[in-house]
Design a protein around this motif. Sequence first.
Motif, PDB file in Angstrom:
ATOM      1  N   THR A 254      28.359  -1.105 -18.854  1.00  0.00           N
ATOM      2  CA  THR A 254      29.512  -1.921 -18.470  1.00  0.00           C
ATOM      3  C   THR A 254      30.594  -1.049 -17.858  1.00  0.00           C
ATOM      4  O   THR A 254      31.208  -1.411 -16.837  1.00  0.00           O
ATOM      5  CB  THR A 254      30.066  -2.671 -19.697  1.00  0.00           C
ATOM      6  N   ALA A 255      30.818   0.119 -18.450  1.00  0.00           N
ATOM      7  CA  ALA A 255      31.822   1.043 -17.921  1.00  0.00           C
ATOM      8  C   ALA A 255      31.423   1.518 -16.531  1.00  0.00           C
ATOM      9  O   ALA A 255      32.278   1.654 -15.638  1.00  0.00           O
ATOM     10  CB  ALA A 255      32.002   2.232 -18.864  1.00  0.00           C
ATOM     11  N   TRP A 256      30.120   1.785 -16.329  1.00  0.00           N
ATOM     12  CA  TRP A 256      29.665   2.212 -14.999  1.00  0.00           C
ATOM     13  C   TRP A 256      29.955   1.130 -13.971  1.00  0.00           C
ATOM     14  O   TRP A 256      30.480   1.415 -12.888  1.00  0.00           O
ATOM     15  CB  TRP A 256      28.164   2.510 -15.013  1.00  0.00           C
ATOM     16  N   LEU A 257      29.594  -0.126 -14.291  1.00  0.00           N
ATOM     17  CA  LEU A 257      29.780  -1.203 -13.325  1.00  0.00           C
ATOM     18  C   LEU A 257      31.254  -1.425 -13.029  1.00  0.00           C
ATOM     19  O   LEU A 257      31.644  -1.594 -11.867  1.00  0.00           O
ATOM     20  CB  LEU A 257      29.145  -2.490 -13.855  1.00  0.00           C
ATOM     21  N   ASN A 258      32.092  -1.386 -14.058  1.00  0.00           N
ATOM     22  CA  ASN A 258      33.531  -1.549 -13.833  1.00  0.00           C
ATOM     23  C   ASN A 258      34.075  -0.408 -12.981  1.00  0.00           C
ATOM     24  O   ASN A 258      34.902  -0.622 -12.086  1.00  0.00           O
ATOM     25  CB  ASN A 258      34.265  -1.608 -15.167  1.00  0.00           C
TER      26      ASN A 258
ATOM     27  N   PHE B  93      17.663 -10.067 -13.435  1.00  0.00           N
ATOM     28  CA  PHE B  93      18.622  -9.331 -12.610  1.00  0.00           C
ATOM     29  C   PHE B  93      19.267  -8.213 -13.419  1.00  0.00           C
ATOM     30  O   PHE B  93      19.435  -7.077 -12.934  1.00  0.00           O
ATOM     31  CB  PHE B  93      19.706 -10.272 -12.070  1.00  0.00           C
ATOM     32  N   THR B  94      19.610  -8.500 -14.662  1.00  0.00           N
ATOM     33  CA  THR B  94      20.274  -7.497 -15.490  1.00  0.00           C
ATOM     34  C   THR B  94      19.343  -6.344 -15.807  1.00  0.00           C
ATOM     35  O   THR B  94      19.760  -5.175 -15.801  1.00  0.00           O
ATOM     36  CB  THR B  94      20.797  -8.149 -16.785  1.00  0.00           C
ATOM     37  N   LEU B  95      18.071  -6.633 -16.061  1.00  0.00           N
ATOM     38  CA  LEU B  95      17.103  -5.553 -16.296  1.00  0.00           C
ATOM     39  C   LEU B  95      16.970  -4.662 -15.063  1.00  0.00           C
ATOM     40  O   LEU B  95      16.866  -3.437 -15.171  1.00  0.00           O
ATOM     41  CB  LEU B  95      15.744  -6.140 -16.676  1.00  0.00           C
ATOM     42  N   VAL B  96      16.959  -5.285 -13.881  1.00  0.00           N
ATOM     43  CA  VAL B  96      16.875  -4.514 -12.643  1.00  0.00           C
ATOM     44  C   VAL B  96      18.124  -3.660 -12.463  1.00  0.00           C
ATOM     45  O   VAL B  96      18.040  -2.464 -12.122  1.00  0.00           O
ATOM     46  CB  VAL B  96      16.670  -5.456 -11.436  1.00  0.00           C
ATOM     47  N   LEU B  97      19.295  -4.256 -12.687  1.00  0.00           N
ATOM     48  CA  LEU B  97      20.538  -3.508 -12.507  1.00  0.00           C
ATOM     49  C   LEU B  97      20.645  -2.364 -13.508  1.00  0.00           C
ATOM     50  O   LEU B  97      21.163  -1.284 -13.175  1.00  0.00           O
ATOM     51  CB  LEU B  97      21.742  -4.442 -12.623  1.00  0.00           C
ATOM     52  N   LYS B  98      20.169  -2.567 -14.727  1.00  0.00           N
ATOM     53  CA  LYS B  98      20.181  -1.486 -15.709  1.00  0.00           C
ATOM     54  C   LYS B  98      19.371  -0.285 -15.198  1.00  0.00           C
ATOM     55  O   LYS B  98      19.771   0.867 -15.370  1.00  0.00           O
ATOM     56  CB  LYS B  98      19.606  -1.981 -17.040  1.00  0.00           C
ATOM     57  N   GLY B  99      18.237  -0.567 -14.561  1.00  0.00           N
ATOM     58  CA  GLY B  99      17.449   0.522 -13.983  1.00  0.00           C
ATOM     59  C   GLY B  99      18.180   1.214 -12.853  1.00  0.00           C
ATOM     60  O   GLY B  99      18.128   2.442 -12.712  1.00  0.00           O
ATOM     61  N   HIS B 100      18.859   0.411 -12.029  1.00  0.00           N
ATOM     62  CA  HIS B 100      19.646   0.978 -10.931  1.00  0.00           C
ATOM     63  C   HIS B 100      20.720   1.919 -11.488  1.00  0.00           C
ATOM     64  O   HIS B 100      20.920   3.034 -10.975  1.00  0.00           O
ATOM     65  CB  HIS B 100      20.294  -0.154 -10.133  1.00  0.00           C
ATOM     66  N   ILE B 101      21.399   1.481 -12.524  1.00  0.00           N
ATOM     67  CA  ILE B 101      22.470   2.294 -13.121  1.00  0.00           C
ATOM     68  C   ILE B 101      21.900   3.588 -13.708  1.00  0.00           C
ATOM     69  O   ILE B 101      22.464   4.672 -13.535  1.00  0.00           O
ATOM     70  CB  ILE B 101      23.214   1.488 -14.205  1.00  0.00           C
ATOM     71  N   ALA B 102      20.766   3.474 -14.391  1.00  0.00           N
ATOM     72  CA  ALA B 102      20.161   4.668 -15.005  1.00  0.00           C
ATOM     73  C   ALA B 102      19.815   5.718 -13.960  1.00  0.00           C
ATOM     74  O   ALA B 102      20.049   6.914 -14.164  1.00  0.00           O
ATOM     75  CB  ALA B 102      18.913   4.264 -15.793  1.00  0.00           C
ATOM     76  N   LEU B 103      19.263   5.273 -12.829  1.00  0.00           N
ATOM     77  CA  LEU B 103      18.926   6.233 -11.777  1.00  0.00           C
ATOM     78  C   LEU B 103      20.183   6.797 -11.141  1.00  0.00           C
ATOM     79  O   LEU B 103      20.273   7.999 -10.868  1.00  0.00           O
ATOM     80  CB  LEU B 103      18.043   5.566 -10.725  1.00  0.00           C
ATOM     81  N   ASP B 104      21.165   5.946 -10.893  1.00  0.00           N
ATOM     82  CA  ASP B 104      22.416   6.409 -10.288  1.00  0.00           C
ATOM     83  C   ASP B 104      23.070   7.500 -11.130  1.00  0.00           C
ATOM     84  O   ASP B 104      23.658   8.441 -10.582  1.00  0.00           O
ATOM     85  CB  ASP B 104      23.377   5.223 -10.134  1.00  0.00           C
TER      86      ASP B 104
END
Length: 593
Positions: free
Chosen positions: A560-564, A426-437
């Motif tokens: 982490t800053a992006w998610l927060n 899940f974290t690997l997937v979310l990291k990709g989501h953040i990078a694209l965002d």
Amino acid sequence: MNTIAERLAAVRALMADAGYAALIVPRADEYLGEYIPAHNERLRWISGFTGSAGAVVVLPDRAAIFVDGRYTVQVRNEVSAELFEYHHLIQEPYARWLTQQLQDGDRVVCDPRMHSLSWFRETGSTLESAGLSLVPDTDNLVDRCWHDRPEPLVQPALLLGEAFSGSNSAAKRAQIAASISEQGADAALVFAPDSVSWLLDVRGTDIPCLPILQSFALLECNGDVTVFVDPGRIPPGFDRHVGEGVRLLPESAAEDTLRSYSGKRVLADAEAANAWTQLTLQAGGATLVAGTDPVLLPKACKNATEVEGARQAHRRDAAAEIRFLAWLDAEVDAGRLHDEAALSDQLARFREGGEHYQGPSFDTISAAGGNAAMCHYNHRNVPQPGQLTLGSVYLVDSGGQYLDGTTDITRTVAIGDPGEEVRRMFTLVLKGHIALDQARFPEGTTGTQLDALARQFLWQQGYDYDHGTGHGVGAFLSVHEGPQRIAKAGNAWALQPGMIVSNEPGYYKDDCYGIRCENLVVVRESAVEGDVPVYEFEALTLVPFDRRLLDTSLLTDAETAWLNGYHQRVLEEIGPLLPEADRHWLEQATRPL
């Protein structure tokens, strides 16, 4: 004729009478859309397959079904291995497969209304190279055997006012007509129903989830338009709504009208419009001018009214989704582990109370445990919906149609403790989501060039997913809209301001679990000042990601800053829209890491 075997036998009898060695049945109807009404579900009728893409090839003594990577598990669950061979639609195209199965001189039949002109030409060429011939026949063999075929649903469309569309039909037609003239054409074939709907500022009501007016049109270079549509779909007040220059004809008049364009140059999209319309134009003496649907790009680049409408629709939709997630957590905590159908129904009830809500934008993917490994799983197409179990994940991909926008969101939810492996993936997937965002990209960048941003962390560990990372989304139109997309496959269309796309990397382990993190984003101009114009994404979807599924050791400080920051925005914008108990849940779900 209730069994698949009986249906195949009936079709084969007609093939033998006509001297056909093979029949191609695509998952398409005459409008070539992804979502088709029940009376046009020919692929489902002949095979039992319920997916959104694929094709069946029927031979005299056997049959084969071709699907892409999204459906490799699903097709084996739905389609009999005794009656059909399974093949990959992309890796083993059925035209090429046919050249290896048939004999010199054999004839392959297709309905030219169900295929694009580009497909018709390419497939015909492939077959011809092996001594075979592709025969167009609008006397559809499946239709002749489908004796209990449902009647088409015909209902009046909605008239969409400028408060939602941001422009009127006359202005749009004038804009598109100018581009037709610039391309040296006298008229354009506006084939896609969502293009016609956008052009006329109307929305259909007779296909579930897809608010398009089933129709196609010929738009003249002076802005006049002829629309081929069932009169029963035209609502009162239509003439005043669209203004002068709009002629309505029943679809039965299409052939004669198309043939009347002798000597005219007609802009037509060989990739998107069906072969029959273009072959009929040519047969009548018209000259086809190859080009893309002239409505496609203006429709994709939402105006300011449409973008703001999307923001407002997503806020209301987020409130419904968050109320559902809060309810789900409470139910799991109380030991009430519902099945997929009950969960889908509950989410629908939360959405139904929203302002301007018109219905779902697609069938909800409500997938528990191993069912989530099927990207386009539908609990309605299985004998028994799956049940939530502790120590697993639940994937819910859903969306709504609102008068002011179309939504699409996927969240993966922890049901108990799913374990270290799931948290890592899940974290690997979310990291990709953040990078694209967080991507910033110069003018002219395509989605293909950005796709690797979302896959990079999976790739580094030897994983991937077999679907696109992002699809375009309409303005109270199709939840899957072109021409923009983000995917490995080449796409020549640059991302432009106003385009709405999804950001949805995922990971799927067969029979075990599925993970997807999906937001919708809109392309906007960036404040970055440099030598070239730069664009970025603005997140439209405002729903928290499940913190319980994170392996925080894999997140960088910036991630982490992006998610927060994202969670803080969710709390500030959506919190005031929620009842007190749900707002309290949101406060806990968005607390900083």
